[in-house]
Write an enzyme that holds these catalytic residues in place. Structure first.
Site, PDB file in Angstrom:
ATOM      1  N   SER A 136       0.724  -1.060  -0.037  1.00 43.90           N
ATOM      2  CA  SER A 136      -0.132   0.001   0.007  1.00 43.90           C
ATOM      3  C   SER A 136       0.767   1.244   0.114  1.00 43.90           C
ATOM      4  O   SER A 136       1.855   1.239   0.763  1.00 43.90           O
ATOM      5  CB  SER A 136      -1.139  -0.156   1.078  1.00 43.90           C
ATOM      6  OG  SER A 136      -1.479   1.168   1.400  1.00 43.90           O
ATOM      7  N   TYR A 149      -1.610  -0.530  10.255  1.00 46.59           N
ATOM      8  CA  TYR A 149      -1.663  -0.904   8.765  1.00 46.59           C
ATOM      9  C   TYR A 149      -0.359  -0.495   7.896  1.00 46.59           C
ATOM     10  O   TYR A 149      -0.150  -1.364   7.094  1.00 46.59           O
ATOM     11  CB  TYR A 149      -2.944  -0.115   8.103  1.00 46.59           C
ATOM     12  CG  TYR A 149      -3.315  -0.310   6.818  1.00 46.59           C
ATOM     13  CD1 TYR A 149      -3.754  -1.791   6.325  1.00 46.59           C
ATOM     14  CD2 TYR A 149      -2.818   0.552   5.735  1.00 46.59           C
ATOM     15  CE1 TYR A 149      -3.753  -1.907   4.764  1.00 46.59           C
ATOM     16  CE2 TYR A 149      -3.209   0.439   4.459  1.00 46.59           C
ATOM     17  CZ  TYR A 149      -3.729  -1.094   4.088  1.00 46.59           C
ATOM     18  OH  TYR A 149      -4.087  -1.250   2.633  1.00 46.59           O
ATOM     19  N   ALA A 151       2.645   0.048   8.839  1.00 39.84           N
ATOM     20  CA  ALA A 151       3.769  -0.694   9.273  1.00 39.84           C
ATOM     21  C   ALA A 151       3.720  -2.148   8.700  1.00 39.84           C
ATOM     22  O   ALA A 151       4.790  -2.592   8.209  1.00 39.84           O
ATOM     23  CB  ALA A 151       3.982  -0.682  10.723  1.00 39.84           C
TER      24      ALA A 151
END
Length: 245
Positions: A136, A149, A151
């Site tokens: 992402s 999220y 990390a």
């Protein structure tokens, strides 16, 4: 030019959204697709949308060891694997606790690592195959509330690079893709913690607008195909121009 004819492709998290579109597009390009996810009804809907014959589905939770073992035992070898399973958890750092940390990392990172290990150990990856990890753009940003999220996705991108170096001797490639905001049911959950005004402001920061699942699927098809046979260890951003700023 891009074709996946005669290739066996495994797609995790194929119940909906980006994973579903990746499976559909792969089947349209001639691949025999195996899809996995937790929701049986959604998986059945996905498989009904695939082109061609011979596709398979497994209703498993890859973060559960016993489920993962069942998948491995029922698997044939693969020419490509797309690691797309993941969860989004919006929570400020001050509200984090070990349970919350584990719940995100176990799905977004650990389950993908363990699945990779088992595919390699059981020799289920064909020579000159391709692994694609769906990371992402959050892994490169510092958006409030996305610590775990972001990390977990950053860890996934780093893992992909290491895997690329370890598997290069077998001709197996490993790359990751970092989408910006793509309109899916998962991103709709953002409205629970972000105001409508903030969402509209966010959309304006994307010169080409928010993405669609098919946009990410197109890049993944390139990485799965032999056209990208000289690409490995890359972490590709696909964000509609968001990072131009």
């Amino acid at each position: 030019m891009i074709t996946l004819k005669d290739k066996n492709i495994l797609v995790t998290g194929a119940s909906s959204g980006i994973g579903r579109q990746i499976a559909i597009t792969a089947s349209e390009l001639g691949a025999c697709v195996t899809i996995i996810g937790r929701n049986v009804e959604n998986l059945q809907e996905t498989i009904s949308l695939l082109k061609g014959d011979g596709h398979k589905m497994f209703s498993v939770d890859i973060s559960v060891t016993d489920d993962l073992e069942k998948l491995i035992l029922g698997s044939s070898s693969y020419d490509g694997v797309v690691f797309n399973a993941g969860v989004v958890e919006y929570l400020p750092v001050k509200f984090l606790n070990p349970s919350k940390i584990d719940s995100v990392f176990s799905v977004n990172f650990e389950s993908n690592v363990v699945l990779s290990q088992k595919l390699i150990k059981n020799k289920l990856l064909n020579k000159n195959g391709s692994l694609v990890f769906v990371s992402s753009i959050s892994s490169k940003l510092g958006v409030p509330g996305t610590a775990m999220y972001s990390a977990s996705k950053a860890a996934l991108s780093s893992f992909s690079k290491v895997l690329a170096s370890e598997l290069a001797s077998q001709g197996i490639r490993s790359n990751s893709v970092c989408p910006g905001i793509v309109k899916t049911a998962m991103t709709d959950k953002a409205s629970d913690v972000v105001s409508e005004e903030e969402l509209k402001k966010s959309a304006l920061e994307y010169p080409l607008g928010y993405g669609e699942p098919v946009d990410v699927a197109g890049l993944v098809m390139y990485l799965l195909s032999d056209i990208s046979k000289w690409m490995t260890g890359s972490d590709l951003i696909i964000d509609g121009g968001f990072t131009l700023k």
